[in-house]
Design an enzyme around this catalytic site. Structure first.
Site, PDB file in Angstrom:
ATOM      1  N   ARG A 191       0.762  -1.254  -0.110  1.00  0.00           N
ATOM      2  CA  ARG A 191       0.067  -0.154   0.013  1.00  0.00           C
ATOM      3  C   ARG A 191       0.956   1.352   0.000  1.00  0.00           C
ATOM      4  O   ARG A 191       1.823   1.206   0.583  1.00  0.00           O
ATOM      5  CB  ARG A 191      -0.815  -0.086   1.142  1.00  0.00           C
ATOM      6  CG  ARG A 191      -2.023  -1.143   1.105  1.00  0.00           C
ATOM      7  CD  ARG A 191      -2.875  -1.342   2.622  1.00  0.00           C
ATOM      8  NE  ARG A 191      -4.003  -2.253   2.410  1.00  0.00           N
ATOM      9  CZ  ARG A 191      -3.754  -3.332   2.712  1.00  0.00           C
ATOM     10  NH1 ARG A 191      -2.769  -3.920   3.291  1.00  0.00           N
ATOM     11  NH2 ARG A 191      -4.604  -4.129   2.754  1.00  0.00           N
ATOM     12  N   HIS A 214      -0.774  -2.644  -4.486  1.00  0.00           N
ATOM     13  CA  HIS A 214      -0.169  -3.427  -5.612  1.00  0.00           C
ATOM     14  C   HIS A 214      -0.225  -2.836  -7.113  1.00  0.00           C
ATOM     15  O   HIS A 214      -0.629  -3.644  -8.003  1.00  0.00           O
ATOM     16  CB  HIS A 214      -0.872  -4.997  -5.629  1.00  0.00           C
ATOM     17  CG  HIS A 214      -0.790  -5.696  -4.463  1.00  0.00           C
ATOM     18  ND1 HIS A 214       0.323  -5.445  -3.551  1.00  0.00           N
ATOM     19  CD2 HIS A 214      -1.659  -6.436  -3.631  1.00  0.00           C
ATOM     20  CE1 HIS A 214       0.297  -6.337  -2.358  1.00  0.00           C
ATOM     21  NE2 HIS A 214      -1.096  -6.947  -2.376  1.00  0.00           N
ATOM     22  N   HIS A 255       3.109 -12.804  -4.822  1.00  0.00           N
ATOM     23  CA  HIS A 255       1.923 -12.983  -3.953  1.00  0.00           C
ATOM     24  C   HIS A 255       1.453 -14.125  -3.748  1.00  0.00           C
ATOM     25  O   HIS A 255       0.262 -14.405  -3.693  1.00  0.00           O
ATOM     26  CB  HIS A 255       1.044 -11.813  -4.421  1.00  0.00           C
ATOM     27  CG  HIS A 255      -0.107 -11.420  -3.424  1.00  0.00           C
ATOM     28  ND1 HIS A 255      -1.193 -12.313  -2.878  1.00  0.00           N
ATOM     29  CD2 HIS A 255      -0.023 -10.412  -2.461  1.00  0.00           C
ATOM     30  CE1 HIS A 255      -1.812 -11.487  -1.866  1.00  0.00           C
ATOM     31  NE2 HIS A 255      -1.467 -10.429  -1.823  1.00  0.00           N
ATOM     32  N   ASP A 278      -1.859  -9.023   8.730  1.00  0.00           N
ATOM     33  CA  ASP A 278      -1.680  -8.209   7.489  1.00  0.00           C
ATOM     34  C   ASP A 278      -0.582  -6.840   7.612  1.00  0.00           C
ATOM     35  O   ASP A 278      -0.720  -5.855   7.520  1.00  0.00           O
ATOM     36  CB  ASP A 278      -2.991  -7.519   6.857  1.00  0.00           C
ATOM     37  CG  ASP A 278      -3.024  -7.363   5.532  1.00  0.00           C
ATOM     38  OD1 ASP A 278      -1.838  -7.551   4.824  1.00  0.00           O
ATOM     39  OD2 ASP A 278      -3.841  -6.789   4.727  1.00  0.00           O
ATOM     40  N   GLU A 338       5.190 -12.343   1.930  1.00  0.00           N
ATOM     41  CA  GLU A 338       5.713 -11.305   0.712  1.00  0.00           C
ATOM     42  C   GLU A 338       7.006 -10.568   1.011  1.00  0.00           C
ATOM     43  O   GLU A 338       6.928  -9.594   1.768  1.00  0.00           O
ATOM     44  CB  GLU A 338       4.830 -10.425   0.065  1.00  0.00           C
ATOM     45  CG  GLU A 338       3.437 -11.226  -0.086  1.00  0.00           C
ATOM     46  CD  GLU A 338       2.152 -10.234   0.104  1.00  0.00           C
ATOM     47  OE1 GLU A 338       2.269  -9.173  -0.819  1.00  0.00           O
ATOM     48  OE2 GLU A 338       1.394 -10.201   0.983  1.00  0.00           O
TER      49      GLU A 338
END
Length: 381
Positions: free
Chosen positions: A106, A131, A205, A279, A345
């Site tokens: 982001r 992304h 991803h 996250d 990631e």
């Protein structure tokens, strides 16, 4: 966007083999995977090793579509969530296994400044750009530059992003190289050159379930290790606040193997509430390195499969599949729900262009971008 799946009508076109060298060589093969609405042909490249591992890469999105690996008893399963065919990757995108860029993760408000000039990116995640802004590298038809067999089976894919694409400055020439060897290493090397200053942050991803995609128990009983003493907490829009918070004494402490489910529903931690689970970016202790170092280790006690993630980047985003809500039908008709897989990631920190104290994501003509990561699969008793 609609596509039509092409039948493999001609046997001569069904598989294009790339000759191997030596009995222990890994093999690369190419096959048609379909055609996009604009007529662009998409290929599927299979990298296969004698140890039972294989990977399938789609040229659309430079996507890691499948990763097959044996368990402790030699049973082979696909450990990646995703789709069986090209049409679902186009019509129901969810970043399964894709190459993300120009900027993975982001950027707050979709805005950043470079050399005194402000840039506005598409806002496809509330106020944020995520992304690449919705039409990023995951939506591009990459060109197969080369594919070869040998000690490593390898495919190189290329894509050119023009100056101004999705608001980013500079014409960027990017490549992704996938390679598979007999030791169980799937290497992914991201490289990019620009003709003027820009920002770049590329990663893969993949969403993993080491029990096998679609396994009913999901991935929350996996044991995760991340060598990071700090993570970057986020605000309500999942943008880093700028703080590097110690993991000690929190559900974010993965310095020793930790069962993912143990902290997943800790509603007393506002960070878990904000992310609907994990996250978050972890600031790896090793930081930015010249050679890949261990960034995460994931183990499934039931199957014995172990995944080690290596990377040259300073951070790794751990995502526990919080937004898989049962609306996506994946491989073999499996309905994907929360906790059915996790993403690890490696990358620059989220929103790094807006945080001067984060490792910069700037790329200049004289200093090309390079990120090398490795997925190493093995088994444990």
């Amino acid at each position: 966007m609609r596509i039509r799946e092409k039948a493999f009508a001609a046997a001569a076109l069904a598989i294009v083999p790339v000759l191997a060298f030596g009995a222990q060589a890994a093999e690369a093969t190419r096959a048609p995977a379909g055609t996009l609405a604009n007529g662009t042909a998409v290929e599927a490249i299979t990298l296969k090793a004698d140890n039972g591992m294989s990977a399938v890469i789609l040229s659309y999105g430079a996507t890691l579509q499948k990763l097959l690996a044996p368990d402790r008893d030699g049973r082979v399963a696909d450990v990646l969530l995703g789709y069986d065919g090209l049409s679902d990757y186009v019509d129901h995108p969810n970043y399964f296994g894709v190459t993300v860029g120009r900027y993975a993760n982001r950027i707050g408000g979709g805005k950043f400044s470079l050399d005194g000039k402000s840039y506005q990116l598409p806002q496809n995640d509330g106020d944020n750009s995520l992304h690449g802004g919705g039409e990023g590298f995951d939506k591009a038809a990459w060109t197969v530059v080369s594919a070869k067999s040998g000690p490593k089976a390898e495919v190189i894919l290329g894509h050119t992003s023009r100056d101004g694409d999705a608001g980013y400055p500079g014409t960027l020439s990017a490549t992704v190289t996938y390679s598979l060897d007999e030791a169980g290493n799937l290497g992914i090397a991201f490289e990019a050159r620009t003709d003027k200053p820009t920002i770049v942050n590329m990663t893969n991803h993949a969403i993993f379930n080491l029990a096998g995609e679609g396994a009913p128990q999901g991935a929350m009983d996996h044991l995760l290790t991340i060598p990071a003493g700090h993570y970057t907490p986020v605000d309500g829009k999942l943008i880093p606040t700028g703080e590097r918070r110690p993991v000690a004494g929190t559900v974010f402490d993965f310095r020793a193997p930790r069962r993912i489910a143990d902290g997943l529903r800790d509603g007393t931690d506002q960070q878990i509430v904000s992310g609907r689970g994990y996250d978050h970016n972890f600031a790896l202790d090793a930081g930015l390195t010249a050679k890949p170092k261990l960034a995460a280790r994931l183990a499934d006690p039931a199957s014995g499969r172990v995944l080690e993630v290596f990377s040259t980047e300073p951070g790794i985003q751990f995502y526990s599949g919080n937004f898989l809500d049962g609306t996506l039908v994946g491989k073999a008709g499996h309905l994907y729900r929360m906790g059915d897989g996790i993403a690890l990631e490696p990358q620059k920190f989220p929103d790094a262009p807006n945080h001067p104290d984060f490792v910069p994501a700037r790329v200049d003509p004289a200093k090309p971008y390079r990120h090398v990561m490795i997925y190493r699969l093995s088994t444990a008793r």
